[in-house]
Scaffold this active site. Structure first.
Site, mmCIF file in Angstrom:
data_model
loop_
_atom_site.group_PDB
_atom_site.id
_atom_site.type_symbol
_atom_site.label_atom_id
_atom_site.label_comp_id
_atom_site.label_asym_id
_atom_site.label_seq_id
_atom_site.Cartn_x
_atom_site.Cartn_y
_atom_site.Cartn_z
ATOM 1 N N LYS A 1 -1.393 -25.772 23.994
ATOM 2 C CA LYS A 1 -0.209 -25.536 24.556
ATOM 3 C C LYS A 1 0.401 -26.451 25.858
ATOM 4 C CE LYS A 1 0.489 -21.039 22.795
ATOM 5 N NZ LYS A 1 -0.527 -20.108 22.327
ATOM 6 N N ASP B 1 -11.364 -19.456 25.399
ATOM 7 C CA ASP B 1 -9.968 -19.620 24.884
ATOM 8 C C ASP B 1 -8.737 -19.773 25.777
ATOM 9 O OD1 ASP B 1 -7.615 -20.452 23.519
ATOM 10 O OD2 ASP B 1 -8.061 -18.927 21.770
ATOM 11 N N PHE C 1 -6.049 -13.278 20.206
ATOM 12 C CA PHE C 1 -5.429 -14.191 19.474
ATOM 13 C C PHE C 1 -5.735 -15.608 19.693
ATOM 14 C CE2 PHE C 1 -1.775 -17.326 18.391
ATOM 15 C CZ PHE C 1 -1.445 -16.964 17.157
HETATM 16 C C1 LIG Z 1 -1.188 -19.919 21.123
HETATM 17 C C2 LIG Z 1 -2.638 -19.838 21.099
HETATM 18 C C3 LIG Z 1 -3.493 -20.422 20.217
HETATM 19 C C4 LIG Z 1 -3.018 -20.970 18.737
HETATM 20 O O1 LIG Z 1 -2.265 -22.310 19.287
HETATM 21 P P1 LIG Z 1 -1.502 -22.944 18.153
HETATM 22 O O2 LIG Z 1 -1.009 -24.354 18.941
HETATM 23 O O3 LIG Z 1 -0.291 -22.132 17.857
HETATM 24 O O4 LIG Z 1 -2.267 -23.448 17.153
HETATM 25 C C5 LIG Z 1 -4.847 -20.186 20.298
HETATM 26 N N1 LIG Z 1 -5.208 -19.450 21.349
HETATM 27 C C6 LIG Z 1 -4.256 -18.898 22.193
HETATM 28 C C7 LIG Z 1 -5.025 -17.913 23.110
HETATM 29 C C8 LIG Z 1 -3.083 -19.032 22.000
HETATM 30 O O5 LIG Z 1 -2.343 -18.284 22.965
#
Ligand SMILES: *Cc1c(COP(=O)(O)O)cnc(C)c1O
Length: 411
Positions: A261, A232, A147
């Site tokens: 986040k 990520d 994700f």
């Molecule tokens: C939540 C998340 C995103 C996206 O972040 P948003 O602030 O919702 O756009 C990208 N990568 C990972 C691994 C995430 O958990």
């Protein structure tokens, strides 16, 4: 459930959201009015232990005093300049984040998806300008089940039919391989590959921890092929796994880090791409940007977050995550075979597969609401536990005991 979602104030708010907000979420029947630390209070005055923590955006809890103080101070000074001018929080924020991550430069953005998009753009440009890939041929290898956000380019390589369905045409240039399999990764790399983008732990997939040695294998494959390892760490980074970075916890250094986040302390959206100048240096004036990226309010909060995580800060946050994770693991292990099929864990972050015969993850989450614990289900019968790192041992025990109670009820 008869005990939840029945209050008049809750019903009122749910009617408004149902009527006037796009239906892109299916929230649990709790309408939060205030919160402090690991606890939220709903509009009926009921209290819940927050074991989602804003998908780890609230790693330091709701209203952490140091973060709120930083926000208040900056609110009274200046909140937005745009990057057309400088501001006195941007430079220190970038320098401090670069030092925390151990890279040379920072590209500040706002949301996680923007950090990912920006990372993809930087990787492509690096591929053309540094690696010498022919124009418009760059490819990026990603992992199935991952994700990375919701933009068109990101959902273009999602393997979740809900995330993709109806949103084509998709952005080309991505190759999807199974997560945790170095052989598949090696086989997918071509001369046009510029980067490998993975989560060091797949969060939304249900806290999927890769096999030991996988991240080191990814590093080695990227080195041999001359492609960028893009980690990520939007969800795994900044304390959740008991480390500043989950990759570092595994003894591995990526080329590009994507953070978000928790970087904004649960107060403001704040994300970043962090890498050395040899990579981020491909961006020159006018080639990428964001109106709110690097705004002084977000940078001030981000600096306070970095302080909480740094060696010179109050310490303890990372160690607490690791230790509390052990506490959770011990208690969760006792549930395996008693309504739980499997538990995966990294730091204070657990993915719990409930026996599907007992119910869906949603069923479990709804029943936990009536026991005063908020969690979020992921696919199928999996729930994830990711309370703020400021919870106590007793609160971790409370959450796992509530889960045990729900499982007993369902059996
Ligand atoms: C939540 C998340 C995103 C996206 O972040 P948003 O602030 O919702 O756009 C990208 N990568 C990972 C691994 C995430 O958990």
């Amino acid at each position: 459930m008869t005990t939840i979602g029945t209050g008049r104030a809750t019903a009122h708010h749910e009617r408004l959201v149902d009527g006037y907000s796009a239906h892109n979420y299916h929230p649990l029947p709790v309408v939060v009015a205030e919160a402090a630390g690991a606890w939220v209070t709903d509009v009926e005055g009921r209290r819940y232990l927050d074991c989602l923590a804003g998908y780890s955006a609230l790693n330091f809890g709701h209203g952490h005093p140091a973060l709120v103080a930083a926000a208040h101070r900056q609110l009274d000074r200046v909140t937005l300049t745009s990057r057309a001018f400088g501001n006195d929080q941007l430079g220190p924020f970038c320098a401090e984040l670069a030092a925390l991550v151990g890279k040379q430069q920072v590209l500040p953005m706002n949301t996680g998806a923007e950090a990912v998009e920006s990372g993809l753009k930087v990787a492509r440009k690096w591929g053309y300008e540094v690696k010498g890939v022919p124009e418009d041929r760059a490819r990026i290898v990603v992992a199935a089940g991952g994700f990375h956000g919701r933009t068109i380019s990101i959902v273009s390589f999602s393997t979740d039919p809900d995330a993709r369905g109806g949103f084509g045409p998709f952005t080309p240039g991505f190759d999807v391989v199974p997560y945790g399999d170095p052989h598949a990764l090696r086989a997918a790399i071509t001369p046009d590959t510029v980067a490998v983008l993975i989560e060091p732990v797949q969060g939304e997939a249900g806290v999927v921890v890769p096999p030991a040695g996988y991240l080191a294998a990814v590093r080695e494959i990227c080195d041999r092929a001359g492609v960028l390892f893009v980690a990520d760490e939007v969800q795994s980074g900044l304390g959740r796994t008991g480390h500043v970075l989950a990759t570092r916890g595994a003894g591995v250094d990526a080329d590009v880090y994507l953070l978000g986040k928790a970087l904004g302390g649960g107060i403001v959206p704040l994300s970043a791409v962090v890498a050395d100048a040899a990579v981020l240096g491909v961006l020159r004036p006018g080639q990428h940007g964001s109106t709110f990226g690097g705004n002084p309010l977000a940078c001030a909060v981000g600096r306070a977050v970095i302080e909480l995580l740094s060696d010179t800060g109050p310490r303890g946050m990372l160690a607490a995550a690791a230790r509390l994770g052990e506490v959770a693991a011990d208690r969760l292990a006792a549930l395996v075979g008693h309504g739980v099929v499997a538990v995966r864990r990294s730091g204070l972050w657990a993915g719990i597969d409930v026996d599907p015969r007992l119910g869906s993850g949603r069923d479990v989450a709804e029943r936990l609401v009536s026991r005063g614990v908020l969690v979020k289900d992921t696919h199928g019968s999996t729930i994830r536990l990711s309370p703020p790192l400021v919870v106590t041992d007793d609160e971790v025990a409370l959450a796992v005991d509530a889960l045990a109670g729900v499982l007993a009820e369902l059996r």
